[in-house]
Design a protein around this motif. Structure first.
Motif, PDB file in Angstrom:
ATOM      1  N   SER A 296     -37.315  40.373  58.514  1.00 45.81           N
ATOM      2  CA  SER A 296     -38.157  41.251  57.701  1.00 45.81           C
ATOM      3  C   SER A 296     -37.356  42.390  57.067  1.00 45.81           C
ATOM      4  O   SER A 296     -37.825  43.023  56.122  1.00 45.81           O
ATOM      5  CB  SER A 296     -39.291  41.833  58.550  1.00 45.81           C
ATOM      6  OG  SER A 296     -38.780  42.666  59.582  1.00 45.81           O
ATOM      7  N   CYS A 297     -36.146  42.642  57.591  1.00 44.89           N
ATOM      8  CA  CYS A 297     -35.279  43.687  57.036  1.00 44.89           C
ATOM      9  C   CYS A 297     -34.425  43.062  55.934  1.00 44.89           C
ATOM     10  O   CYS A 297     -33.243  42.747  56.136  1.00 44.89           O
ATOM     11  CB  CYS A 297     -34.411  44.312  58.120  1.00 44.89           C
ATOM     12  SG  CYS A 297     -35.338  44.992  59.509  1.00 44.89           S
ATOM     13  N   VAL A 298     -34.986  42.882  54.784  1.00 46.39           N
ATOM     14  CA  VAL A 298     -34.329  42.124  53.717  1.00 46.39           C
ATOM     15  C   VAL A 298     -33.147  42.875  53.119  1.00 46.39           C
ATOM     16  O   VAL A 298     -32.336  42.282  52.402  1.00 46.39           O
ATOM     17  CB  VAL A 298     -35.339  41.757  52.614  1.00 46.39           C
ATOM     18  CG1 VAL A 298     -36.384  40.793  53.144  1.00 46.39           C
ATOM     19  CG2 VAL A 298     -36.013  43.014  52.064  1.00 46.39           C
ATOM     20  N   ASN A 299     -33.021  44.184  53.383  1.00 46.18           N
ATOM     21  CA  ASN A 299     -31.912  44.956  52.829  1.00 46.18           C
ATOM     22  C   ASN A 299     -30.720  45.049  53.783  1.00 46.18           C
ATOM     23  O   ASN A 299     -29.772  45.788  53.508  1.00 46.18           O
ATOM     24  CB  ASN A 299     -32.386  46.375  52.479  1.00 46.18           C
ATOM     25  CG  ASN A 299     -33.345  46.397  51.314  1.00 46.18           C
ATOM     26  OD1 ASN A 299     -33.153  45.680  50.334  1.00 46.18           O
ATOM     27  ND2 ASN A 299     -34.386  47.203  51.409  1.00 46.18           N
ATOM     28  N   LEU A 300     -30.751  44.313  54.871  1.00 52.16           N
ATOM     29  CA  LEU A 300     -29.665  44.367  55.847  1.00 52.16           C
ATOM     30  C   LEU A 300     -28.335  43.963  55.211  1.00 52.16           C
ATOM     31  O   LEU A 300     -28.247  42.971  54.495  1.00 52.16           O
ATOM     32  CB  LEU A 300     -29.956  43.440  57.022  1.00 52.16           C
ATOM     33  CG  LEU A 300     -30.719  44.020  58.224  1.00 52.16           C
ATOM     34  CD1 LEU A 300     -30.934  42.954  59.269  1.00 52.16           C
ATOM     35  CD2 LEU A 300     -29.993  45.210  58.816  1.00 52.16           C
ATOM     36  N   GLU A 301     -27.296  44.760  55.507  1.00 56.07           N
ATOM     37  CA  GLU A 301     -25.936  44.459  55.073  1.00 56.07           C
ATOM     38  C   GLU A 301     -25.016  44.171  56.249  1.00 56.07           C
ATOM     39  O   GLU A 301     -24.048  43.422  56.096  1.00 56.07           O
ATOM     40  CB  GLU A 301     -25.378  45.628  54.254  1.00 56.07           C
ATOM     41  CG  GLU A 301     -26.155  45.894  52.974  1.00 56.07           C
ATOM     42  CD  GLU A 301     -25.639  47.117  52.239  1.00 56.07           C
ATOM     43  OE1 GLU A 301     -24.591  47.669  52.660  1.00 56.07           O
ATOM     44  OE2 GLU A 301     -26.272  47.534  51.242  1.00 56.07           O
ATOM     45  N   GLN A 302     -25.302  44.756  57.401  1.00 55.87           N
ATOM     46  CA  GLN A 302     -24.516  44.510  58.606  1.00 55.87           C
ATOM     47  C   GLN A 302     -25.472  44.264  59.766  1.00 55.87           C
ATOM     48  O   GLN A 302     -26.357  45.078  60.011  1.00 55.87           O
ATOM     49  CB  GLN A 302     -23.609  45.692  58.943  1.00 55.87           C
ATOM     50  CG  GLN A 302     -22.550  45.991  57.900  1.00 55.87           C
ATOM     51  CD  GLN A 302     -21.655  47.141  58.312  1.00 55.87           C
ATOM     52  OE1 GLN A 302     -21.400  47.352  59.498  1.00 55.87           O
ATOM     53  NE2 GLN A 302     -21.160  47.894  57.344  1.00 55.87           N
ATOM     54  N   LEU A 303     -25.260  43.168  60.477  1.00 56.41           N
ATOM     55  CA  LEU A 303     -26.067  42.832  61.651  1.00 56.41           C
ATOM     56  C   LEU A 303     -25.134  42.396  62.766  1.00 56.41           C
ATOM     57  O   LEU A 303     -24.481  41.361  62.675  1.00 56.41           O
ATOM     58  CB  LEU A 303     -27.068  41.724  61.316  1.00 56.41           C
ATOM     59  CG  LEU A 303     -27.885  41.181  62.504  1.00 56.41           C
ATOM     60  CD1 LEU A 303     -28.683  42.308  63.164  1.00 56.41           C
ATOM     61  CD2 LEU A 303     -28.813  40.054  62.065  1.00 56.41           C
ATOM     62  N   ARG A 304     -25.067  43.219  63.807  1.00 54.79           N
ATOM     63  CA  ARG A 304     -24.259  42.907  64.984  1.00 54.79           C
ATOM     64  C   ARG A 304     -25.125  43.098  66.221  1.00 54.79           C
ATOM     65  O   ARG A 304     -25.665  44.184  66.432  1.00 54.79           O
ATOM     66  CB  ARG A 304     -23.032  43.817  65.078  1.00 54.79           C
ATOM     67  CG  ARG A 304     -21.998  43.628  63.982  1.00 54.79           C
ATOM     68  CD  ARG A 304     -20.810  44.544  64.223  1.00 54.79           C
ATOM     69  NE  ARG A 304     -19.811  44.454  63.185  1.00 54.79           N
ATOM     70  CZ  ARG A 304     -18.829  43.556  63.152  1.00 54.79           C
ATOM     71  NH1 ARG A 304     -18.724  42.675  64.148  1.00 54.79           N
ATOM     72  NH2 ARG A 304     -17.952  43.537  62.170  1.00 54.79           N
ATOM     73  N   ILE A 305     -25.222  42.064  67.018  1.00 53.43           N
ATOM     74  CA  ILE A 305     -25.934  42.143  68.290  1.00 53.43           C
ATOM     75  C   ILE A 305     -24.986  41.628  69.364  1.00 53.43           C
ATOM     76  O   ILE A 305     -24.606  40.451  69.354  1.00 53.43           O
ATOM     77  CB  ILE A 305     -27.237  41.332  68.268  1.00 53.43           C
ATOM     78  CG1 ILE A 305     -28.161  41.860  67.166  1.00 53.43           C
ATOM     79  CG2 ILE A 305     -27.929  41.386  69.620  1.00 53.43           C
ATOM     80  CD1 ILE A 305     -29.493  41.153  67.078  1.00 53.43           C
ATOM     81  N   ASN A 306     -24.590  42.520  70.255  1.00 51.27           N
ATOM     82  CA  ASN A 306     -23.664  42.169  71.323  1.00 51.27           C
ATOM     83  C   ASN A 306     -24.424  41.968  72.629  1.00 51.27           C
ATOM     84  O   ASN A 306     -25.421  42.645  72.881  1.00 51.27           O
ATOM     85  CB  ASN A 306     -22.608  43.268  71.509  1.00 51.27           C
ATOM     86  CG  ASN A 306     -21.826  43.524  70.238  1.00 51.27           C
ATOM     87  OD1 ASN A 306     -21.403  42.593  69.563  1.00 51.27           O
ATOM     88  ND2 ASN A 306     -21.651  44.794  69.888  1.00 51.27           N
ATOM     89  N   GLY A 307     -23.925  41.059  73.438  1.00 51.29           N
ATOM     90  CA  GLY A 307     -24.565  40.800  74.716  1.00 51.29           C
ATOM     91  C   GLY A 307     -24.142  39.459  75.258  1.00 51.29           C
ATOM     92  O   GLY A 307     -23.426  38.692  74.597  1.00 51.29           O
ATOM     93  N   PRO A 308     -24.569  39.137  76.464  1.00 48.90           N
ATOM     94  CA  PRO A 308     -24.215  37.839  77.067  1.00 48.90           C
ATOM     95  C   PRO A 308     -24.841  36.691  76.302  1.00 48.90           C
ATOM     96  O   PRO A 308     -26.012  36.735  75.928  1.00 48.90           O
ATOM     97  CB  PRO A 308     -24.769  37.947  78.486  1.00 48.90           C
ATOM     98  CG  PRO A 308     -25.848  38.985  78.397  1.00 48.90           C
ATOM     99  CD  PRO A 308     -25.405  39.958  77.353  1.00 48.90           C
TER     100      PRO A 308
END
Length: 463
Positions: A296-308
């Motif tokens: 839904s965040c159509v303006n996203l330029e950077q997406l980082r999700i860290n985790g196991p």
């Protein structure tokens, strides 16, 4: 009758001589204030203070630069009254009986960034302000101006808290001009979590006057302990995020559960940067509603999700909703675990993510067919410079002829967790040399897509 005195030659010369010109203004004085601010930004605090005292032309821009960023509240508070050092912190000597408000605001209005820490070492160097002193100063400025903020034009607030009394510094500095808040808590306890939770809850109640563009919060605690206080804190953070629809950059570490956060993300239409460190159980698959919230965040330029990384494999349909984010430049999907792809999936991603510069899949698990490299080289734009993907290079020899028909791509780094046998080295190197331009290198090893592998292998595959 007196006769007029005769004019001498020297007097006649003085009357006809042109007036003396004023001394020429130094060229540096004709430089604009904006340029002077840029020049003074390269000076340290002491040099900037000396420049401010050198001449009238340099005074104002030098003071603007000197007070642009402060690392202690003692500096502006000392303008209100003399500060004395006590066991509980610095306090006012005269209790704000006679305050030169014009002098205070002339300096306080120059502050744009505040970086405060309550660490013991910093307290000895910069001076610790007693919370009661801060509350006293806030009450005085409120009665004098009608608005409760000590630094009304500060835009960025950065806090590094080590003591439970530290978060009390946040609220007196919140003003309508604040656009960026960073909170770091290196060592958290139950009491600290309760205090910061109350501060976040208070910030939520100030949402009418607070219009943030960037919010960063890092809390270090034992990820194996799940307490009611932590759940309350996570819920309050999510509520605060939802109250700031103007957010463009959001960084949270860690996130215990995506459930409260996914509702908050859906109401952030301007979000461009999202970085989250989560503590998701790797044995549970990632929820699809989280992907839908991110989409839904159509303006996203950077997406980082860290985790196991969770175990098992997922189909391309899991990440397909993210194709709506066509402005992405950095995308890290390693937290999802292994994802099965084919050439059609890669082509669809290349059409949607035309601005992508960095793409990371989890390199743990079964390798993808090596012919996907051809699909990446033909489907993605030249802006893609970094790629993490697990590869099965057992069929690399059959692709050399096909690769010669593909124009070279500008990919710079390929991360892969695939094991390499001696017989595969030469054909794999030839394939990479055909697909990508000079300057390309491949790094292999198990990790989150950023393992360096062995130096020998990395140097061997560098073209």
């Amino acid at each position: 009758m007196k006769t007029p005195a005769k004019k001498t030659a020297s007097a006649s010369f003085r009357e006809t001589a042109p007036a003396a010109r004023p001394p020429a203004e130094p060229p540096i004085f004709r430089v604009s204030t904006e340029v002077l601010l840029k020049i003074f930004s390269f000076l340290d605090k002491r040099s900037c203070s000396r420049v401010a005292r050198s001449c009238k032309r340099f005074k104002e821009p030098a003071l603007d630069q000197l007070w642009r960023e402060i690392t202690t509240l003692a500096a502006p508070l000392a303008l209100l009254d003399e500060l004395i050092n006590t066991y509980s912190g610095m306090m006012f000597r005269h209790g704000l009986g006679q305050v030169d408000w014009f002098k205070y605001w002339s300096y306080a209005n120059r502050v744009r960034k505040v970086h405060i820490t309550d660490k013991a070492r910093a307290l000895a160097e910069d001076g610790h302000v007693n919370p009661e002193t801060l509350a006293h100063a806030l009450a005085a400025t409120t009665s004098q101006t009608g608005h409760g903020t000590l630094l009304p034009k500060a835009r960025a607030l950065e806090f590094d808290f080590h003591e439970y009394s530290g978060p009390s510094l946040v609220l007196p500095l919140i003003g309508p001009a604040v656009r960026h808040i960073t909170i770091q808590i290196p060592q958290s306890s139950e009491l600290m979590a309760q205090v910061i939770s109350r501060v976040i809850s208070t910030l939520t109640s100030m949402s009418n006057t607070l219009k943030l563009e960037q919010f960063d919060i890092t809390i270090c605690y034992d990820i194996n302990r799940d307490t009611e206080t932590r759940r309350t804190l996570s819920s309050n953070i999510a509520k605060f995020i939802a109250s700031q629809p103007t957010l463009q950059c959001l960084r949270i570490c860690p996130v215990d559960s995506f459930s409260p956060l996914k509702q908050a993300i859906q109401v952030l239409p301007r979000l461009r940067v999202l970085e989250i460190t989560c503590t998701t159980n790797p044995h549970k698959p990632p929820p699809k509603d989280i992907i839908a919230s991110l989409a839904s965040c159509v303006n996203l330029e950077q997406l980082r999700i860290n985790g196991p990384s969770p175990r098992g494999q997922h189909d391309f349909s899991l990440i397909q909703p993210l194709l709506s984010c066509n402005r992405l430049a950095t995308l890290d999907l390693s937290w999802l675990g292994a994802v099965r792809l084919n050439a059609e999936d890669v082509e669809e991603m290349g059409k949607a993510w035309v601005k992508l510069e960095s793409l990371h899949f989890s390199i743990v698990g079964d390798g993808m067919p090596v012919d996907l490299l051809l699909a990446f080289a033909t489907s993605f734009s030249p802006s893609l410079h970094a790629l993490s993907i697990p590869l099965d290079i057992s069929r690399v020899g059959f692709l050399l002829l096909m690769a010669t028909e593909i124009p070279p791509h500008d990919l710079k780094v390929l991360y892969t967790g695939s094991p390499m046998t001696e017989s595969d080295v030469q054909p794999f190197a030839e394939l990479l040399g055909t697909l990508f331009r000079p300057g390309f290198q491949v790094v292999f090893g198990i990790g989150q897509g950023r393992s360096t592998g062995t130096k020998e292998a990395a140097s061997f595959y560098k073209k």
